[in-house]
Design an enzyme around this catalytic site. Structure first.
Site, PDB file in Angstrom:
ATOM      1  N   ASP A 144      -0.100  -2.731  -7.550  1.00  0.00           N
ATOM      2  CA  ASP A 144      -1.167  -2.365  -6.622  1.00  0.00           C
ATOM      3  C   ASP A 144      -1.055  -3.133  -5.310  1.00  0.00           C
ATOM      4  OD1 ASP A 144      -2.190  -0.673  -8.525  1.00  0.00           O
ATOM      5  OD2 ASP A 144      -3.744  -2.068  -9.199  1.00  0.00           O
ATOM      6  N   LYS A 145      -1.561  -2.536  -4.259  1.00  0.00           N
ATOM      7  CA  LYS A 145      -1.524  -3.151  -2.933  1.00  0.00           C
ATOM      8  C   LYS A 145      -2.124  -4.549  -2.941  1.00  0.00           C
ATOM      9  CE  LYS A 145      -3.261  -2.580   1.799  1.00  0.00           C
ATOM     10  NZ  LYS A 145      -4.000  -1.710   2.747  1.00  0.00           N
TER      11      LYS A 145
END
Length: 316
Positions: free
Chosen positions: A155-156
């Site tokens: 995930d970012k």
């Protein structure tokens, strides 16, 4: 690793005339000729004018090798290059750059970075800045014909180990047997509150609703997800867990911590109330897998950020 990632993407809004998903490996020029009703010269013109993007990065190399799940886009206008990465923070004469590329492993087949929180693994429809672009730039500075191949994503807002393959053959072999060849997927997570059970396993099935929010269910029509956790530190307000996952599902750890009633700090999607870290409290600390050709076990670690220990003690 220090970084200077902007809070918002201020690159010009891009418009595309076409988007293609790659289903099998192919050379870029040949792929575009099959997908577009145009001449070879027109395709080469698009490439030379930087109007072709692979996973968000403009490319001009006509024989660039594509792999399954790559995304190829055709821009309406020439695409400016992303600001270059920073690899030498001691060089005071260098121009302003966006991010230090922290390479934690590299051999002939793989390259791994310690991805900072706030950086996408691969570009999205709204944001071009991503780890793939920086690794592509690094590799092509050394060999203009090379490129990274996406093996997995994190995930970012999650930091830690992110691995790319260096050639399409090993990429295809690994992707084909990813879950068989992966030995260890370890994370560290800071959660709200303290757990009654200091270690345990969470097993459920994950589904995604129409708002793209993943949720947990016991309905076996979903994707099975298995997560082990163990408390490493706690102070009454927060707990630091080591987490092992045996299935790499989207948002798996975040959803399972919500299931326990103790969301990860800073997790806006899954119910946090406090955020002492000023970021998502999730870090991919170790990935171990077998090289599908040699059988060698490759173990890659990214140190847990010091801020994860701050709420508990000054020394680990």
């Amino acid at each position: 690793m220090r970084n200077n990632i902007r809070k918002k993407d201020d690159t010009p809004k891009m418009e595309f005339t076409a988007t293609f998903k790659v289903n099998r490996s192919d050379e870029l020029l040949e792929f575009l000729l099959k997908k577009m009703n145009t001449s070879r010269n027109n395709v080469k013109n698009l490439l030379s004018h930087h109007m072709v993007l692979v996973n968000g990065s403009p490319v001009s190399q006509y024989n660039l090798m594509l792999a399954k799940d790559d995304e190829v886009k055709i821009s309406k206008r020439p695409v400016t290059e992303m600001p270059r990465m920073k690899t030498d923070p001691k060089n005071k004469n260098s121009k302003p750059k966006k991010v230090f590329l922290d390479i934690i492993y590299e051999d002939d087949d793989f390259i791994a970075i310690n991805k900072p929180a706030g950086l996408l693994s691969v570009e999205s429809d709204k944001e071009r800045e991503c780890a793939f672009s920086y690794v592509l730039e690094y590799m092509q500075d050394n060999d203009p014909t090379s490129r990274p191949f996406v093996l997995h994503r994190i995930d970012k807002e999650t930091s830690g180990v992110l691995v790319f393959a260096k050639n399409v053959k090993i990429h295809s072999m690994l992707r084909l047997k990813w879950n068989e060849l992966i030995q260890t997927r370890e994370y560290y997570a800071m959660i709200e509150g303290t757990l009654k059970e200091k270690e345990g396993r969470i097993t459920s099935y994950l589904k995604e609703n129409q708002n793209n929010l993943v949720y947990s269910t016991q309905d076996p029509s979903g994707q099975k997800a298995v997560t082990d956790y163990k408390v490493k530190k706690e102070n009454g307000q927060y707990s630091l867990l080591s987490v092992l996952i045996y299935t790499g599902r989207k948002n798996q750890i975040r959803v399972h911590m919500q299931d326990l009633g103790h969301p990860i700090v800073g997790d806006e999607k899954y119910g946090y109330t406090k955020n002492p870290l000023k970021r998502l409290g999730l870090h991919a600390s170790k990935l171990e897998f077998k090289n599908p050709i040699t059988g060698k076990l490759i173990s890659i670690k990214a140190p847990v950020p010091n801020i994860f220990f701050g709420p508990f003690e000054k020394e680990r």
